[in-house]
Design an enzyme around this catalytic site. Structure first.
Site, PDB file in Angstrom:
ATOM      1  N   LYS A 135       0.854  -1.188   0.000  1.00 47.84           N
ATOM      2  CA  LYS A 135       0.000   0.000   0.000  1.00 47.84           C
ATOM      3  C   LYS A 135       0.883   1.228   0.000  1.00 47.84           C
ATOM      4  O   LYS A 135       1.840   1.322   0.779  1.00 47.84           O
ATOM      5  CB  LYS A 135      -0.873   0.002   1.272  1.00 47.84           C
ATOM      6  CG  LYS A 135      -2.103   0.909   1.181  1.00 47.84           C
ATOM      7  CD  LYS A 135      -3.195   0.277   0.338  1.00 47.84           C
ATOM      8  CE  LYS A 135      -4.563   0.897   0.523  1.00 47.84           C
ATOM      9  NZ  LYS A 135      -5.575   0.107  -0.224  1.00 47.84           N
ATOM     10  N   THR A 161      -4.283  -5.018   0.994  1.00 49.17           N
ATOM     11  CA  THR A 161      -3.591  -3.734   1.176  1.00 49.17           C
ATOM     12  C   THR A 161      -4.428  -2.805   2.049  1.00 49.17           C
ATOM     13  O   THR A 161      -3.887  -1.918   2.711  1.00 49.17           O
ATOM     14  CB  THR A 161      -3.242  -3.071  -0.176  1.00 49.17           C
ATOM     15  OG1 THR A 161      -4.447  -2.696  -0.844  1.00 49.17           O
ATOM     16  CG2 THR A 161      -2.431  -4.010  -1.054  1.00 49.17           C
ATOM     17  N   ASP A 162      -5.719  -3.027   2.079  1.00 48.78           N
ATOM     18  CA  ASP A 162      -6.568  -2.256   2.991  1.00 48.78           C
ATOM     19  C   ASP A 162      -6.223  -2.579   4.445  1.00 48.78           C
ATOM     20  O   ASP A 162      -6.248  -1.684   5.310  1.00 48.78           O
ATOM     21  CB  ASP A 162      -8.039  -2.586   2.714  1.00 48.78           C
ATOM     22  CG  ASP A 162      -8.983  -1.642   3.424  1.00 48.78           C
ATOM     23  OD1 ASP A 162      -9.138  -0.501   2.939  1.00 48.78           O
ATOM     24  OD2 ASP A 162      -9.542  -2.032   4.460  1.00 48.78           O
ATOM     25  N   PHE A 165      33.415  23.961 -13.710  1.00 49.12           N
ATOM     26  CA  PHE A 165      33.303  22.730 -14.499  1.00 49.12           C
ATOM     27  C   PHE A 165      34.195  22.897 -15.724  1.00 49.12           C
ATOM     28  O   PHE A 165      33.852  23.638 -16.654  1.00 49.12           O
ATOM     29  CB  PHE A 165      31.861  22.408 -14.886  1.00 49.12           C
ATOM     30  CG  PHE A 165      31.717  21.051 -15.526  1.00 49.12           C
ATOM     31  CD1 PHE A 165      32.118  19.898 -14.836  1.00 49.12           C
ATOM     32  CD2 PHE A 165      31.209  20.907 -16.808  1.00 49.12           C
ATOM     33  CE1 PHE A 165      32.000  18.636 -15.424  1.00 49.12           C
ATOM     34  CE2 PHE A 165      31.088  19.655 -17.397  1.00 49.12           C
ATOM     35  CZ  PHE A 165      31.483  18.521 -16.700  1.00 49.12           C
ATOM     36  N   ARG A 208      30.687  29.047 -12.016  1.00 46.61           N
ATOM     37  CA  ARG A 208      29.289  28.916 -12.429  1.00 46.61           C
ATOM     38  C   ARG A 208      28.411  28.865 -11.193  1.00 46.61           C
ATOM     39  O   ARG A 208      28.883  28.728 -10.074  1.00 46.61           O
ATOM     40  CB  ARG A 208      29.099  27.638 -13.260  1.00 46.61           C
ATOM     41  CG  ARG A 208      29.377  26.363 -12.475  1.00 46.61           C
ATOM     42  CD  ARG A 208      28.921  25.109 -13.249  1.00 46.61           C
ATOM     43  NE  ARG A 208      29.194  23.904 -12.455  1.00 46.61           N
ATOM     44  CZ  ARG A 208      28.855  22.675 -12.832  1.00 46.61           C
ATOM     45  NH1 ARG A 208      28.260  22.481 -13.999  1.00 46.61           N
ATOM     46  NH2 ARG A 208      29.106  21.642 -12.052  1.00 46.61           N
ATOM     47  N   HIS A 216      20.073  23.728 -13.787  1.00 43.49           N
ATOM     48  CA  HIS A 216      20.989  24.580 -14.557  1.00 43.49           C
ATOM     49  C   HIS A 216      20.570  26.050 -14.495  1.00 43.49           C
ATOM     50  O   HIS A 216      19.398  26.385 -14.602  1.00 43.49           O
ATOM     51  CB  HIS A 216      21.008  24.140 -16.023  1.00 43.49           C
ATOM     52  CG  HIS A 216      21.503  22.743 -16.219  1.00 43.49           C
ATOM     53  ND1 HIS A 216      22.798  22.363 -15.963  1.00 43.49           N
ATOM     54  CD2 HIS A 216      20.874  21.623 -16.652  1.00 43.49           C
ATOM     55  CE1 HIS A 216      22.945  21.065 -16.239  1.00 43.49           C
ATOM     56  NE2 HIS A 216      21.786  20.591 -16.645  1.00 43.49           N
TER      57      HIS A 216
END
Lengths: 283, 283, 283, 283
Positions: C11, C56-57, C152, C169, C241
């Site tokens: 779940k 799942t309940d 970079f 940068r 970026h």
């Protein structure tokens, strides 16, 4: 000296599915419903007096209960029924019921299996106030593209203008449109919806575009000319820009072939095309 | 017989970051800018005549270029500068510039490293038309909660009402608010913003709530009482419902302790609190 | 000849809020919980035999019920308790419990009013299988930026390389990180979390970055050096970026001042820093 | 004592559109491309040495440039070409290229106008490592529903179980599926894709479901039986729960007719169906 200004309240995002199994294929109504009321509610703000405040939880319950009887023909009819239910309550002066319909289509000839048709959402708005009833139908989230026959040129150039004129660009947009029906006219909401949608698509496909603005006019005018019940149509069209990629650094030509699609930023054009006697009629 | 109705166009979602490195810490302006113009643009729709259509690409360029000179004090001042730039162009009758500011705060005492403060977005709207200038400031996306001292009772009960009255519920909402400043008043936009935000939070924390509506009034009234430059404040408050989970099937008590938080459906309350002489002033 | 391969089920998106009112300020636990089980479930697929399929309940109910007793110290402890509950059931071989904690902070000195702290989400994963228990803690959605001291350069250039080398940068990323604790070590999950987060932020702020990759190493190494209980840390860092806008067409200089922030496309760096004896230990 | 663990990096969310205008209708390739490389990149982390780091900006450029020559037959062929380009670079040991195809269909018989088909996204993954090439095709975001012939019963009941057994529920899910092709087999990727999709939909429509798990097996098995080139298929199926609304407080019956659709929380079933000799083959 301090007072309440305009105000409204309601319930949004009510997810409601009705399944009718007495037809082949079964019929699925898959809706998101929003209800908003305005009226004499100032006391609930200023005095914390809830004696006229219909609980939004009650609105939700009403939407489900009223679906049982009224969600049988079209989302417009359902929206009207829900709107009338609330507009008749004490202190309510206006009720807006907005419905989005998520569309499913049968898988092949199956009676009971469906795939969601995600190309667009159909919408309806019923606006009820006093004795008046206005109904709008709409398209939401329908992306369309013209791969040629779209230009943008002749615009003014100032210090900050770098965009090149073009007589052949890609035009793409995600359509949000709503059209208003003539008050009181008897309308087959489903048939009219399909017809307006067909005109929208046909005209979009057929015309040569000088700009998004020009396309709005051409498509809107065609809809008003062909569909007498439509009084006006409003569109909100974001440009889904497609920019030609510069491949020259790689020794490759790119004659309107390879594009980058972007969503930020985007042009946004919002406009209404209407019958010129509309304002007069409404008086 | 068919004509253009209201229309406007512009550029949305312009992502602009300015970094000023001459202070400690550095200053980050991280904005999303939207520009919308209205004016005498009918010819661009009806005739495909772009000779008065400022390209939305030019708007984007202008937003970046004007940031260089004008984005130095507040987003309100920047929005005003951008708005005036466009409002002075031929055929433009009104310019709306809406700015969302994404907030960053320095990491510790660092000069050049930042973490984004995600609790809310600060917004500004400059609306310029003819000789008028209206400025609105706002809060977007700020979730707040009261864990007690919030009630909802005394509302009408009809056939569709199942909600129980409560004198102690969890109240939570995601605040979207905009307040309008007095025209022409000299305003320190940053200091006033901080002061209004502080009043919002203090009043929200201090009051006992009879409903979301009552909270809007109490918070709005306090802001107008304490901040003379604020003419009105509009809020759009979705209820972030917290429902008590029924643990009795598991033999457990749940006295307002374990909740399920839901977003669909949600109540939505939209209202304006204003000075009662506002309309008169504007004439 | 056709068979089941790996499979698991559970779940997801269980929204659970617990409020404890016996402290000042009140304590809010606002969680999204996901549970996934693997084990001998092939019969449920191949034969439609649900006799071992925990609904799942039921998982959802268990998450709420177990919160009452076990959600008192940390989300890690709660995740472990929920995981152990399921791992002890027939046919279950492994249980993963993932918890996201949405953080709230008191407004000023208020006891009962809170604002959501949106800078990041704290996460915990308890992974229980047979006799083993692994616990991971994490940060999700924390945007950080370095306005300088990020380079970079020195990358290879081929036919398709157009990026310029830069020694200054803007580096920004939205951090998704998870670190794994030493098995069986006694850990104060809250204190350790705060300490690891502090090391992350401090190191991010202090270092000079040669690349996102180098930053991952520097930050990860510092965390492992300073926090003995951390065995490894994995990060997934999308580049947010920031590109310098070319203002030269407008006669303006732009020396690393005005940027456009973009999200499409983005670099994505995913890496784990770990103790080199980790694999050996686990044998 | 501290070392790099697994790591990879690349470029995500590359939005690439190619338009071919030499056919009627024109052909639109509307893709989102993601590239991820692994290899001997530890030096870039530990030493900040970028001499082997192909810039992610170069990856983006390569995706556009390679589209010119290689995006002509199928997204699988394009993904393979891009993957091979990168897998042949120094230090690269593996390249994953993932492509999402956003589908457009012509409006009526138009040559150059299209509407986006939003029912699902087609995906392809080419995974290249050393001498191996694995290709997966997939469906993403396709919502399907069975309005009857779906049950869920016979599951275990414990202290926390409240779910009622049902022999007639609505089953709906948003399909995410990927199937792997036999290595080295000559495959017509487009024809096979359409055939697998048809089997998926036909089998989903035809079968009676005992659970989502059972449906995965039935659909997966049919695909493997009918399509020899498919080695395995993995599905991730979130339950889109539809709960019957209790209308009895309003004096209305609701015999599986009015539902509330929810997304939080949701069951999530993830499983692979495969040929049992698959592992052997791969050795």
């Amino acid at each position: 000296m301090i007072d309440m200004g305009s105000n409204r309240y309601g319930k949004s995002a009510i997810r409601l599915v009705r399944i009718q199994r007495d037809t082949t294929p079964h019929r699925i109504w898959d809706l998101t419903v929003s209800i908003a009321l305005d009226g004499e509610f100032a006391a609930s703000y200023r005095d914390g007096d809830n004696s006229d405040v219909i609980a939004t939880d009650t609105m939700k319950n009403s939407a489900y209960a009223l679906a049982k009887e009224h969600l049988t023909t079209s989302i417009e009819d359902y929206a009207i029924a829900v709107g009338r239910h609330f507009a008749s309550q004490p202190k309510v002066q206006g009720a807006d019921v907005f419905v989005e319909q998520h569309r499913w289509q049968p898988i092949g000839t199956s009676r009971d299996a469906f795939v969601r048709e995600g190309s667009f959402t159909r919408t309806a708005l019923a606006r009820i106030g006093g004795d008046s009833l206005d109904v709008q139908a709409g398209i939401d989230g329908m992306s369309v593209m013209k791969t040629t026959r779209s230009a943008f040129a002749g615009f003014p150039r100032d210090r900050y203008t770098t965009l090149k004129e073009t007589d052949d660009r890609v035009m793409a947009t995600k359509v949000s449109a709503r059209w208003e029906y003539e008050r009181g006219a008897p309308i087959d909401f489903n048939a009219t919806y399909d017809a307006v949608l067909a005109t929208f698509l046909d005209t979009f496909a057929d015309h040569d575009s000088a700009s998004v603005q020009a396309s709005i006019w051409i498509v809107g005018k065609a809809i008003l000319e062909r569909h007498a019940a439509v009084e006006s149509i409003s569109m909100s069209l974001p440009n889904l820009h497609h920019w030609t990629v510069d491949l020259s650094p790689f020794g490759l030509e790119n004659d309107r072939e390879i594009y980058v699609a972007t969503t930020e930023p985007h042009g946004l054009i919002e406009a209404t095309v209407r019958r010129s006697d509309l304002a007069a009629k409404r008086l």
